[in-house]
Design a protein around this motif. Structure first.
Motif, PDB file in Angstrom:
ATOM      1  N   LEU A 205       0.831  -1.210   0.000  1.00 16.16           N
ATOM      2  CA  LEU A 205       0.000   0.000   0.000  1.00 16.16           C
ATOM      3  C   LEU A 205       0.865   1.260   0.000  1.00 16.16           C
ATOM      4  O   LEU A 205       0.539   2.240  -0.672  1.00 16.16           O
ATOM      5  CB  LEU A 205      -0.940  -0.001   1.209  1.00 16.16           C
ATOM      6  CG  LEU A 205      -2.051  -1.058   1.176  1.00 16.16           C
ATOM      7  CD1 LEU A 205      -2.847  -1.034   2.483  1.00 16.16           C
ATOM      8  CD2 LEU A 205      -2.981  -0.841  -0.012  1.00 16.16           C
ATOM      9  N   ALA A 206       1.982   1.219   0.740  1.00 20.65           N
ATOM     10  CA  ALA A 206       2.875   2.385   0.782  1.00 20.65           C
ATOM     11  C   ALA A 206       3.459   2.637  -0.598  1.00 20.65           C
ATOM     12  O   ALA A 206       3.595   3.789  -1.033  1.00 20.65           O
ATOM     13  CB  ALA A 206       3.981   2.164   1.814  1.00 20.65           C
ATOM     14  N   HIS A 207       3.803   1.553  -1.299  1.00 15.59           N
ATOM     15  CA  HIS A 207       4.339   1.714  -2.654  1.00 15.59           C
ATOM     16  C   HIS A 207       3.279   2.326  -3.576  1.00 15.59           C
ATOM     17  O   HIS A 207       3.588   3.229  -4.367  1.00 15.59           O
ATOM     18  CB  HIS A 207       4.816   0.370  -3.203  1.00 15.59           C
ATOM     19  CG  HIS A 207       5.224   0.454  -4.639  1.00 15.59           C
ATOM     20  ND1 HIS A 207       6.386   1.080  -5.040  1.00 15.59           N
ATOM     21  CD2 HIS A 207       4.619   0.038  -5.776  1.00 15.59           C
ATOM     22  CE1 HIS A 207       6.462   1.040  -6.356  1.00 15.59           C
ATOM     23  NE2 HIS A 207       5.404   0.414  -6.833  1.00 15.59           N
ATOM     24  N   LEU A 208       2.051   1.850  -3.470  1.00 15.26           N
ATOM     25  CA  LEU A 208       0.974   2.402  -4.313  1.00 15.26           C
ATOM     26  C   LEU A 208       0.747   3.880  -3.982  1.00 15.26           C
ATOM     27  O   LEU A 208       0.501   4.697  -4.866  1.00 15.26           O
ATOM     28  CB  LEU A 208      -0.310   1.596  -4.137  1.00 15.26           C
ATOM     29  CG  LEU A 208      -0.248   0.182  -4.737  1.00 15.26           C
ATOM     30  CD1 LEU A 208      -1.463  -0.645  -4.316  1.00 15.26           C
ATOM     31  CD2 LEU A 208      -0.167   0.244  -6.272  1.00 15.26           C
ATOM     32  N   ALA A 235      -3.988   2.772   6.652  1.00 20.13           N
ATOM     33  CA  ALA A 235      -4.231   4.022   5.916  1.00 20.13           C
ATOM     34  C   ALA A 235      -3.683   5.203   6.707  1.00 20.13           C
ATOM     35  O   ALA A 235      -3.032   6.092   6.147  1.00 20.13           O
ATOM     36  CB  ALA A 235      -5.726   4.196   5.649  1.00 20.13           C
ATOM     37  N   ARG A 236      -3.924   5.181   8.015  1.00 23.38           N
ATOM     38  CA  ARG A 236      -3.461   6.277   8.869  1.00 23.38           C
ATOM     39  C   ARG A 236      -1.927   6.340   8.851  1.00 23.38           C
ATOM     40  O   ARG A 236      -1.345   7.407   8.661  1.00 23.38           O
ATOM     41  CB  ARG A 236      -3.976   6.065  10.299  1.00 23.38           C
ATOM     42  CG  ARG A 236      -3.933   7.318  11.167  1.00 23.38           C
ATOM     43  CD  ARG A 236      -4.330   7.046  12.608  1.00 23.38           C
ATOM     44  NE  ARG A 236      -5.552   6.276  12.760  1.00 23.38           N
ATOM     45  CZ  ARG A 236      -5.632   5.080  13.346  1.00 23.38           C
ATOM     46  NH1 ARG A 236      -4.556   4.498  13.850  1.00 23.38           N
ATOM     47  NH2 ARG A 236      -6.792   4.462  13.449  1.00 23.38           N
ATOM     48  N   ASP A 237      -1.267   5.179   9.010  1.00 21.15           N
ATOM     49  CA  ASP A 237       0.203   5.142   9.028  1.00 21.15           C
ATOM     50  C   ASP A 237       0.797   5.679   7.723  1.00 21.15           C
ATOM     51  O   ASP A 237       1.798   6.384   7.728  1.00 21.15           O
ATOM     52  CB  ASP A 237       0.698   3.697   9.203  1.00 21.15           C
ATOM     53  CG  ASP A 237       0.465   3.192  10.610  1.00 21.15           C
ATOM     54  OD1 ASP A 237       0.079   4.011  11.475  1.00 21.15           O
ATOM     55  OD2 ASP A 237       0.662   1.985  10.847  1.00 21.15           O
ATOM     56  N   ILE A 238       0.183   5.281   6.613  1.00 17.19           N
ATOM     57  CA  ILE A 238       0.760   5.604   5.297  1.00 17.19           C
ATOM     58  C   ILE A 238       0.360   7.005   4.832  1.00 17.19           C
ATOM     59  O   ILE A 238       1.067   7.630   4.050  1.00 17.19           O
ATOM     60  CB  ILE A 238       0.306   4.546   4.255  1.00 17.19           C
ATOM     61  CG1 ILE A 238       0.796   3.151   4.662  1.00 17.19           C
ATOM     62  CG2 ILE A 238       0.798   4.885   2.853  1.00 17.19           C
ATOM     63  CD1 ILE A 238       0.101   2.019   3.939  1.00 17.19           C
ATOM     64  N   GLY A 239      -0.765   7.494   5.330  1.00 18.60           N
ATOM     65  CA  GLY A 239      -1.258   8.789   4.858  1.00 18.60           C
ATOM     66  C   GLY A 239      -2.260   8.648   3.733  1.00 18.60           C
ATOM     67  O   GLY A 239      -2.491   9.597   2.977  1.00 18.60           O
ATOM     68  N   LEU A 240      -2.870   7.451   3.608  1.00 19.84           N
ATOM     69  CA  LEU A 240      -3.915   7.246   2.608  1.00 19.84           C
ATOM     70  C   LEU A 240      -5.265   7.680   3.176  1.00 19.84           C
ATOM     71  O   LEU A 240      -5.528   7.505   4.373  1.00 19.84           O
ATOM     72  CB  LEU A 240      -4.006   5.757   2.228  1.00 19.84           C
ATOM     73  CG  LEU A 240      -2.878   5.185   1.355  1.00 19.84           C
ATOM     74  CD1 LEU A 240      -2.854   3.659   1.452  1.00 19.84           C
ATOM     75  CD2 LEU A 240      -3.046   5.629  -0.097  1.00 19.84           C
ATOM     76  N   VAL A 241      -6.111   8.223   2.335  1.00 14.61           N
ATOM     77  CA  VAL A 241      -7.484   8.551   2.733  1.00 14.61           C
ATOM     78  C   VAL A 241      -8.240   7.234   2.924  1.00 14.61           C
ATOM     79  O   VAL A 241      -8.076   6.295   2.145  1.00 14.61           O
ATOM     80  CB  VAL A 241      -8.163   9.403   1.634  1.00 14.61           C
ATOM     81  CG1 VAL A 241      -9.641   9.608   1.938  1.00 14.61           C
ATOM     82  CG2 VAL A 241      -7.451  10.745   1.482  1.00 14.61           C
ATOM     83  N   ALA A 242      -9.053   7.139   3.972  1.00 14.91           N
ATOM     84  CA  ALA A 242      -9.869   5.951   4.232  1.00 14.91           C
ATOM     85  C   ALA A 242     -11.321   6.279   3.889  1.00 14.91           C
ATOM     86  O   ALA A 242     -11.905   7.177   4.490  1.00 14.91           O
ATOM     87  CB  ALA A 242      -9.758   5.536   5.691  1.00 14.91           C
ATOM     88  N   THR A 243     -11.883   5.561   2.928  1.00 13.11           N
ATOM     89  CA  THR A 243     -13.274   5.832   2.539  1.00 13.11           C
ATOM     90  C   THR A 243     -14.193   4.703   2.986  1.00 13.11           C
ATOM     91  O   THR A 243     -13.736   3.625   3.392  1.00 13.11           O
ATOM     92  CB  THR A 243     -13.420   6.011   1.006  1.00 13.11           C
ATOM     93  OG1 THR A 243     -13.174   4.755   0.369  1.00 13.11           O
ATOM     94  CG2 THR A 243     -12.474   7.079   0.479  1.00 13.11           C
ATOM     95  N   GLY A 244     -15.494   4.965   2.906  1.00 13.11           N
ATOM     96  CA  GLY A 244     -16.497   3.947   3.201  1.00 13.11           C
ATOM     97  C   GLY A 244     -17.654   4.127   2.246  1.00 13.11           C
ATOM     98  O   GLY A 244     -17.986   5.260   1.886  1.00 13.11           O
ATOM     99  N   SER A 245     -18.248   3.031   1.819  1.00 14.12           N
ATOM    100  CA  SER A 245     -19.305   3.128   0.816  1.00 14.12           C
ATOM    101  C   SER A 245     -20.106   1.846   0.719  1.00 14.12           C
ATOM    102  O   SER A 245     -19.745   0.813   1.269  1.00 14.12           O
ATOM    103  CB  SER A 245     -18.707   3.495  -0.536  1.00 14.12           C
ATOM    104  OG  SER A 245     -17.456   2.894  -0.704  1.00 14.12           O
TER     105      SER A 245
END
Ligand code: AMP
Ligand code: ZN
Ligand code: FE
Ligand code: FE
Length: 298
Positions: A205-208, A235-245
């Motif tokens: 995930l970090a690479h992506l 997501a929090r560690d990497i800095g990715l936005v976390a969505t829900g749907s």
């Protein structure tokens, strides 16, 4: 604020027209809904018109069929210019693959003794821009061969089942890059579910994220509570936005009602901020978020 960032209309394999989808989202009490049909922007204009009338904010998006390490991965793309040539070329390739596999899958079903034709599938697809296996499933339901989409996938259409035929998918990292160049942002859909990354580790995930991925869909029906917490932490560690749907498909998918999972307003704002940055860096005219009168600006 109730925000649902992943829904399907009849432009792909949902059962509502884009306008019906948007009205249903407003009825369900959502403030923001994204239309994310598979590999097409075909529903955007109708959905935007309906959103302005219904008083709901509409985010134009799509769910791109990609591939990564031999797996099929669904990539949600928000606010890209779908006419950006490199992105449009890849979408055209995917849609052509979707079309060409229908007669092949129909032929396999016929060899299994099922009297089905490509016309039956066309009728079930209601003019969808992106034909999918769910339309073949619906044709099988109409013919009385199976009871529902799930039985059709389990018996015939799923990967490894006798009528399954593979099709083209965009390499995942290329898709992330092309969405960014088109002025949009991308989010991996249901990363631990079907059409996900297959229990991705943090390094993957970090690479992506490094190659431009904006977020991952954390709250999705395919994820149990423990999976959601693990993905949220990553997501929090990497800095990715976390969505829900919801991944709503109308009556085409049970237990995926509009708003059954939602995106936190702060996460939505971060995603829209990233989209504004991508749009500013691109040389494309990107689509707009449509706000209805009852919700003001988004
Ligand atoms: P396709 O786009 O043709 O590859 O078909 C994938 C779509 O079929 C996705 O939108 C899934 O929601 C749906 N799908 C995949 N597997 C199943 C299943 N076992 N039962 C019902 N729907 C499924
Ligand atoms: Zn679908
Ligand atoms: Fe998906
Ligand atoms: Fe989906």
């Amino acid at each position: 604020m109730r925000i649902d960032l992943h829904t399907h209309s009849r432009a792909s394999d949902g059962t509502d027209t884009p306008a019906e989808l948007v009205r249903a989202a407003a009825q369900a009490g959502l403030d923001v809904v994204a239309i994310t049909d598979h590999d097409t922007a075909d529903g955007w204009v109708e959905a935007a018109t309906a959103a302005a009338d219904a008083g709901i904010t509409l985010v134009p998006g799509m769910e791109i069929s990609t591939g990564h390490r031999g797996r099929s991965v669904h990539l949600l793309a928000y606010l890209p210019d779908p006419t950006s040539p490199p992105l449009a070329d890849e979408l055209t390739r995917v849609l052509a693959g979707r079309e060409s596999r229908v007669p092949e899958m129909v032929e396999r079903l016929r060899r299994l003794g099922i009297e089905i034709s490509t016309d039956d599938v066309s009728a079930a697809a209601h003019g969808a821009a992106a034909t999918g296996r769910p339309h073949i499933a619906d044709a099988l339901v109409t013919l009385g061969v199976v009871a529902d989409r799930t039985e059709a996938f389990d018996r015939y259409l799923g990967a490894g089942r006798p009528a399954y035929v593979n099709r083209y998918a965009v390499p995942l990292e290329l898709a992330v890059q092309l969405v960014g160049e088109a002025g949009g942002v991308s989010v991996v859909a249901h990363p631990w579910g079907r059409g996900g990354l297959g229990r991705p580790d943090e390094a993957t995930l970090a690479h992506l994220h490094d190659v431009g991925l904006a977020g991952i869909e954390v709250d999705h029906q395919d994820h149990d509570p423990a999976t959601r917490e693990l993905l949220r932490a990553m997501a929090r560690d990497i800095g990715l936005v976390a969505t829900g749907s919801s991944d709503y498909h109308g009556t085409g998918k049970v237990d995926h009602d509009l708003g059954c999972n939602t995106t936190a307003p702060e996460e939505y704002e971060r995603l829209m901020e990233l989209a504004r940055g991508a749009a500013a860096r691109s040389d494309r005219v990107t689509p707009v978020v449509t706000s209805g009168p009852a919700t003001g600006t988004a």
